[in-house]
Design an enzyme around this catalytic site. Structure first.
Site, PDB file in Angstrom:
ATOM      1  N   CYS A  89       0.810  -1.225   0.000  1.00  0.00           N
ATOM      2  CA  CYS A  89       0.000   0.000   0.000  1.00  0.00           C
ATOM      3  C   CYS A  89       0.837   1.267   0.000  1.00  0.00           C
ATOM      4  CB  CYS A  89      -0.973   0.002   1.180  1.00  0.00           C
ATOM      5  SG  CYS A  89      -0.197  -0.095   2.804  1.00  0.00           S
ATOM      6  N   HIS A 165      -2.390   1.324   7.196  1.00  0.00           N
ATOM      7  CA  HIS A 165      -2.693   1.361   5.761  1.00  0.00           C
ATOM      8  C   HIS A 165      -2.473   2.763   5.198  1.00  0.00           C
ATOM      9  CE1 HIS A 165      -4.474   0.142   2.018  1.00  0.00           C
ATOM     10  NE2 HIS A 165      -5.495   0.966   2.128  1.00  0.00           N
TER      11      HIS A 165
END
EC number: 3.4.19.12
Length: 337
Positions: A89, A165
């Site tokens: 990510c 994230h």
């Protein structure tokens, strides 16, 4: 999503992200940490190409679920890739900005990659990113050399580390987008013009943060911006032109003021050079293999008969950390109830 495979975790640090971008051969950009979303802070960073936001992942809080009213259709002007592998990510957040900013000099390799994958659907774009030797190699250049791996399959859920994230915010063709590789599509947050997208993104990020308890402060915001040295040298060129005009008109007061501004910009350039040297050293330490060094320290302590005392101290410290962590999570659970 496949497992972690050959992709390592990436630290949320401006020096790390700046080196990653440079390793892609992208020119004229750098990454800075954003400590505040106030107007003055954002003004000093302009031009800002996009923002990268790091937060603790909670199941089901991908962008498409948090913005159910948003248009998730894939606009052909927006480069959106699904995240198909764990730990990717950070790099995908960088690429989400780079590949959506036509004014950035991507370099030949990323430019060819963008052109080759332009008509792919989001999932295939994600696969292409995963299979790119350049992108994977640059990402994994920050992999730590570590022979010790913790198997979390036998750990209780309370003992597992929190998962974080990265997502991106970027203006594309007059609209502000939230790009989250775990989402079903690019989230259109509404129209924007010029730099006013920074004003529009502020409440969006603040709203995301408000979904967590007051005890959760582990957020990080990075900005992909134009290289500061280039910005300052452009300003110096403009000042030089004004100084020539002031000199021709014998405007001594303006000449003095412009000279001071010029000196300040030169100082900022030197500060940028010092900062990048620090980045280089810190990144070198991140990549260095300290295993042999640690092994020799342990061996020397054992030879001196001091190792057992250090082991006992480490056990006590670990027990204390586990207890403190359990009490903290218990407190967070109580505050929710």
């Amino acid at each position: 999503m496949s497992d972690a495979g050959q992709w390592c975790l990436i630290e949320s640090d401006p020096g790390v992200f700046t080196e990653l971008i440079r390793a892609f051969n992208v020119q004229g950009t750098q990454v800075e940490e954003v400590w505040s979303l106030d107007d003055q802070t954002l003004e000093e960073l302009k031009p800002v190409y996009g923002l990268i936001f790091l937060f603790k992942w909670q199941g089901g809080n991908d962008s498409s679920r948090l913005h159910p009213e948003a248009d998730l259709s894939v606009d052909e002007n927006v480069y959106f890739a699904k995240q198909v592998i764990n730990n990717a990510c950070a790099t995908q957040a960088i690429l989400s900005i780079l590949l959506n900013c036509p004014t950035i000099d991507l370099g030949a390799e990323l430019d060819n990659f963008k052109d080759f994958t332009r008509l792919f659907d989001p999932y295939d774009k994600g696969l292409a990113i995963t299979n790119s030797e350049l992108i994977r190699g640059v990402h994994n250049s920050f992999a730590r050399s570590d022979p010790f791996f913790l198997d979390q399959t036998d750990q209780s859920s309370s003992e597992k580390e929190d998962i974080f994230h990265f997502i991106s915010y970027v203006p594309v063709q007059g609209a502000l987008y939230e790009l989250d590789g775990l989402s079903n599509g690019p989230v259109n947050l509404g129209p924007c013009t010029g730099d006013n997208w920074l004003e529009k993104v502020r409440p969006v990020i603040q709203e995301r943060m408000s979904r967590y308890t007051s005890a959760e402060i582990r957020f990080n915001l990075l900005a992909l911006i134009k290289n500061r040295e280039d910005v300052y040298r452009t300003r110096i060129g403009e000042i030089d032109e004004r100084m020539r005009h002031a000199s021709n008109t014998n405007n001594s007061s303006e000449l003095m003021q412009l000279s001071e501004e010029r000196d300040q910009l030169l100082q900022r350039i030197e500060m940028e050079k010092v900062k990048f040297k620090r980045y280089e050293r810190e990144n070198s330490l991140r990549k260095h293999n300290f295993i042999q060094f640690i092994y020799n320290i342990i061996r020397i302590l054992a030879e001196r008969g001091e190792l057992q005392a250090h082991i006992e101290y480490a056990r006590k410290e670990m027990s204390k950390r586990i207890k403190d962590r359990a009490e903290k999570k218990k407190g967070e659970s109580g505050s929710k109830n």
